[in-house]
Scaffold this motif. Structure first.
Motif, PDB file in Angstrom:
ATOM      1  N   HIS A  10     -50.702 -37.434  45.052  1.00 37.00           N
ATOM      2  CA  HIS A  10     -50.906 -36.393  46.169  1.00 37.00           C
ATOM      3  C   HIS A  10     -52.154 -36.656  47.119  1.00 37.00           C
ATOM      4  O   HIS A  10     -52.994 -35.924  46.961  1.00 37.00           O
ATOM      5  CB  HIS A  10     -50.855 -35.139  45.523  1.00 37.00           C
ATOM      6  CG  HIS A  10     -49.706 -34.916  45.005  1.00 37.00           C
ATOM      7  ND1 HIS A  10     -49.211 -34.861  43.676  1.00 37.00           N
ATOM      8  CD2 HIS A  10     -48.423 -34.166  45.495  1.00 37.00           C
ATOM      9  CE1 HIS A  10     -48.084 -34.248  43.224  1.00 37.00           C
ATOM     10  NE2 HIS A  10     -47.503 -34.031  44.390  1.00 37.00           N
ATOM     11  N   PRO A  11     -52.016 -37.590  47.960  1.00 36.25           N
ATOM     12  CA  PRO A  11     -53.272 -37.895  48.754  1.00 36.25           C
ATOM     13  C   PRO A  11     -53.702 -36.842  49.517  1.00 36.25           C
ATOM     14  O   PRO A  11     -55.002 -36.745  49.941  1.00 36.25           O
ATOM     15  CB  PRO A  11     -52.832 -39.000  49.370  1.00 36.25           C
ATOM     16  CG  PRO A  11     -51.404 -39.354  49.715  1.00 36.25           C
ATOM     17  CD  PRO A  11     -51.013 -38.507  48.342  1.00 36.25           C
ATOM     18  N   THR A  12     -52.845 -35.905  49.957  1.00 40.63           N
ATOM     19  CA  THR A  12     -53.199 -34.868  50.938  1.00 40.63           C
ATOM     20  C   THR A  12     -54.001 -33.877  50.262  1.00 40.63           C
ATOM     21  O   THR A  12     -55.008 -33.297  50.788  1.00 40.63           O
ATOM     22  CB  THR A  12     -52.006 -34.199  51.581  1.00 40.63           C
ATOM     23  OG1 THR A  12     -51.015 -33.620  50.674  1.00 40.63           O
ATOM     24  CG2 THR A  12     -51.464 -34.990  52.702  1.00 40.63           C
ATOM     25  N   VAL A  13     -53.886 -33.501  48.797  1.00 42.03           N
ATOM     26  CA  VAL A  13     -54.452 -32.618  48.039  1.00 42.03           C
ATOM     27  C   VAL A  13     -55.797 -33.121  47.832  1.00 42.03           C
ATOM     28  O   VAL A  13     -57.166 -32.593  47.726  1.00 42.03           O
ATOM     29  CB  VAL A  13     -53.724 -32.436  46.720  1.00 42.03           C
ATOM     30  CG1 VAL A  13     -54.724 -31.440  45.790  1.00 42.03           C
ATOM     31  CG2 VAL A  13     -52.405 -31.562  46.935  1.00 42.03           C
ATOM     32  N   TYR A  14     -55.787 -34.485  47.511  1.00 44.22           N
ATOM     33  CA  TYR A  14     -57.006 -35.280  47.187  1.00 44.22           C
ATOM     34  C   TYR A  14     -58.191 -35.221  48.499  1.00 44.22           C
ATOM     35  O   TYR A  14     -59.136 -34.911  48.514  1.00 44.22           O
ATOM     36  CB  TYR A  14     -56.942 -36.962  47.158  1.00 44.22           C
ATOM     37  CG  TYR A  14     -58.183 -37.634  46.889  1.00 44.22           C
ATOM     38  CD1 TYR A  14     -58.687 -37.800  45.516  1.00 44.22           C
ATOM     39  CD2 TYR A  14     -58.672 -38.356  48.012  1.00 44.22           C
ATOM     40  CE1 TYR A  14     -59.798 -38.672  45.458  1.00 44.22           C
ATOM     41  CE2 TYR A  14     -59.693 -39.335  47.606  1.00 44.22           C
ATOM     42  CZ  TYR A  14     -60.292 -39.347  46.623  1.00 44.22           C
ATOM     43  OH  TYR A  14     -61.398 -40.091  46.310  1.00 44.22           O
ATOM     44  N   GLN A  15     -57.311 -35.298  49.935  1.00 43.90           N
ATOM     45  CA  GLN A  15     -58.253 -35.278  50.987  1.00 43.90           C
ATOM     46  C   GLN A  15     -58.705 -33.574  51.099  1.00 43.90           C
ATOM     47  O   GLN A  15     -60.161 -33.684  51.796  1.00 43.90           O
ATOM     48  CB  GLN A  15     -57.353 -35.550  51.985  1.00 43.90           C
ATOM     49  CG  GLN A  15     -57.059 -37.007  52.377  1.00 43.90           C
ATOM     50  CD  GLN A  15     -58.456 -37.822  52.318  1.00 43.90           C
ATOM     51  OE1 GLN A  15     -59.412 -37.862  53.192  1.00 43.90           O
ATOM     52  NE2 GLN A  15     -58.328 -38.973  51.575  1.00 43.90           N
ATOM     53  N   ALA A  16     -57.895 -32.793  50.556  1.00 47.63           N
ATOM     54  CA  ALA A  16     -58.690 -31.335  50.629  1.00 47.63           C
ATOM     55  C   ALA A  16     -59.719 -31.272  49.760  1.00 47.63           C
ATOM     56  O   ALA A  16     -61.054 -30.584  50.208  1.00 47.63           O
ATOM     57  CB  ALA A  16     -57.431 -30.334  50.458  1.00 47.63           C
ATOM     58  N   LEU A  17     -59.587 -31.963  48.620  1.00 54.57           N
ATOM     59  CA  LEU A  17     -60.647 -31.869  47.790  1.00 54.57           C
ATOM     60  C   LEU A  17     -61.957 -32.623  48.318  1.00 54.57           C
ATOM     61  O   LEU A  17     -63.287 -32.290  48.246  1.00 54.57           O
ATOM     62  CB  LEU A  17     -60.370 -32.259  46.338  1.00 54.57           C
ATOM     63  CG  LEU A  17     -61.600 -32.348  45.396  1.00 54.57           C
ATOM     64  CD1 LEU A  17     -62.172 -31.250  45.041  1.00 54.57           C
ATOM     65  CD2 LEU A  17     -60.981 -32.996  44.061  1.00 54.57           C
ATOM     66  N   LEU A  18     -61.927 -33.579  49.077  1.00 51.49           N
ATOM     67  CA  LEU A  18     -62.883 -34.409  49.566  1.00 51.49           C
ATOM     68  C   LEU A  18     -63.409 -33.587  50.678  1.00 51.49           C
ATOM     69  O   LEU A  18     -64.879 -33.329  50.910  1.00 51.49           O
ATOM     70  CB  LEU A  18     -62.254 -35.622  50.291  1.00 51.49           C
ATOM     71  CG  LEU A  18     -63.442 -36.737  51.046  1.00 51.49           C
ATOM     72  CD1 LEU A  18     -64.495 -36.935  50.011  1.00 51.49           C
ATOM     73  CD2 LEU A  18     -62.624 -37.773  51.470  1.00 51.49           C
ATOM     74  N   ALA A  19     -62.635 -32.795  51.391  1.00 48.59           N
ATOM     75  CA  ALA A  19     -63.325 -31.836  52.581  1.00 48.59           C
ATOM     76  C   ALA A  19     -64.123 -30.822  51.842  1.00 48.59           C
ATOM     77  O   ALA A  19     -65.113 -30.480  52.448  1.00 48.59           O
ATOM     78  CB  ALA A  19     -62.241 -31.353  53.313  1.00 48.59           C
ATOM     79  N   LEU A  20     -63.650 -30.290  50.839  1.00 49.88           N
ATOM     80  CA  LEU A  20     -64.421 -29.210  49.981  1.00 49.88           C
ATOM     81  C   LEU A  20     -65.797 -29.689  49.731  1.00 49.88           C
ATOM     82  O   LEU A  20     -66.511 -29.274  49.679  1.00 49.88           O
ATOM     83  CB  LEU A  20     -63.543 -28.636  48.667  1.00 49.88           C
ATOM     84  CG  LEU A  20     -64.444 -27.675  47.632  1.00 49.88           C
ATOM     85  CD1 LEU A  20     -64.743 -26.544  48.398  1.00 49.88           C
ATOM     86  CD2 LEU A  20     -63.532 -27.303  46.585  1.00 49.88           C
ATOM     87  N   SER A  21     -65.568 -30.832  48.857  1.00 48.65           N
ATOM     88  CA  SER A  21     -66.786 -31.616  48.488  1.00 48.65           C
ATOM     89  C   SER A  21     -67.828 -31.780  49.521  1.00 48.65           C
ATOM     90  O   SER A  21     -69.122 -31.823  49.501  1.00 48.65           O
ATOM     91  CB  SER A  21     -66.482 -33.090  47.826  1.00 48.65           C
ATOM     92  OG  SER A  21     -67.745 -33.512  47.178  1.00 48.65           O
ATOM     93  N   THR A  22     -67.471 -32.355  51.000  1.00 48.23           N
ATOM     94  CA  THR A  22     -68.120 -32.388  52.071  1.00 48.23           C
ATOM     95  C   THR A  22     -68.633 -31.178  52.415  1.00 48.23           C
ATOM     96  O   THR A  22     -70.080 -31.365  52.757  1.00 48.23           O
ATOM     97  CB  THR A  22     -67.387 -32.914  53.235  1.00 48.23           C
ATOM     98  OG1 THR A  22     -66.887 -34.430  52.674  1.00 48.23           O
ATOM     99  CG2 THR A  22     -68.287 -33.345  54.376  1.00 48.23           C
ATOM    100  N   GLN A  23     -68.216 -30.149  52.455  1.00 48.95           N
ATOM    101  CA  GLN A  23     -68.569 -28.706  52.652  1.00 48.95           C
ATOM    102  C   GLN A  23     -69.610 -28.257  51.694  1.00 48.95           C
ATOM    103  O   GLN A  23     -70.829 -27.849  52.109  1.00 48.95           O
ATOM    104  CB  GLN A  23     -67.603 -27.762  52.838  1.00 48.95           C
ATOM    105  CG  GLN A  23     -66.605 -28.163  54.267  1.00 48.95           C
ATOM    106  CD  GLN A  23     -67.501 -27.976  55.410  1.00 48.95           C
ATOM    107  OE1 GLN A  23     -68.354 -27.002  55.732  1.00 48.95           O
ATOM    108  NE2 GLN A  23     -67.350 -28.953  56.253  1.00 48.95           N
TER     109      GLN A  23
END
Length: 145
Positions: A10-23
């Motif tokens: 689920h790469p889109t969920v992974y990308q959302a987690l990456l965005a959370l981590s960046t924030q």
């Protein structure tokens, strides 16, 4: 059940987690916290969760940012050492509280060393790191020499 690589499934969920981590990283910076403190929090959360992948990554990141091997050697028992400032001690205790739910009685970390913005930033950092640990552990990310 075979290990499933969550980031590939689920790469889109992974990308959302990456965005959370960046924030969360941005919140740490905006709150005026040292980048080395952020790495220590990530390392301590990963120690508690037993995530070898994240431990290796953030230990390397900490060393690149100038962290000492002495401090890295004792971060697992930070409360017994004299290596950490009151703010670092408060942040590590808070990260442990966020990671080790249920929350113990009292806030041992709440000694005034952290502002409200810093408490929020460290809490979000720990939340994001806990999520990353669970992704890496569940996905059985390889950790070899």
């Amino acid at each position: 059940m075979n290990a499933v690589n969550l980031s590939k499934q689920h790469p889109t969920v992974y990308q959302a987690l990456l965005a959370l981590s960046t924030q969360a990283d941005a919140a740490v910076t905006e709150a005026g916290l040292d980048p080395l403190l952020a790495e220590l929090v990530k390392i301590r959360v990963s120690q508690i969760n037993g995530c070898a992948f994240c431990l290796r990554m953030h230990t390397r990141d900490a060393v690149q940012k100038g962290e000492t091997t002495d401090r890295l050697a004792v971060v697992a028992a930070w409360w017994e050492s004299q290596y950490f400032s009151p703010q670092e001690r408060a942040a590590l205790a808070l990260a442990e509280e966020v990671t080790d739910l249920p929350v113990p009685a009292g806030h041992d970390w709440d000694d005034g060393s952290l502002t409200d913005a810093q408490v929020s930033a460290i809490s979000w950092l720990a939340v994001a790191m806990n999520a990353w640990n669970r992704v890496a552990i569940t996905s059985h990310y390889p950790v070899g020499p």
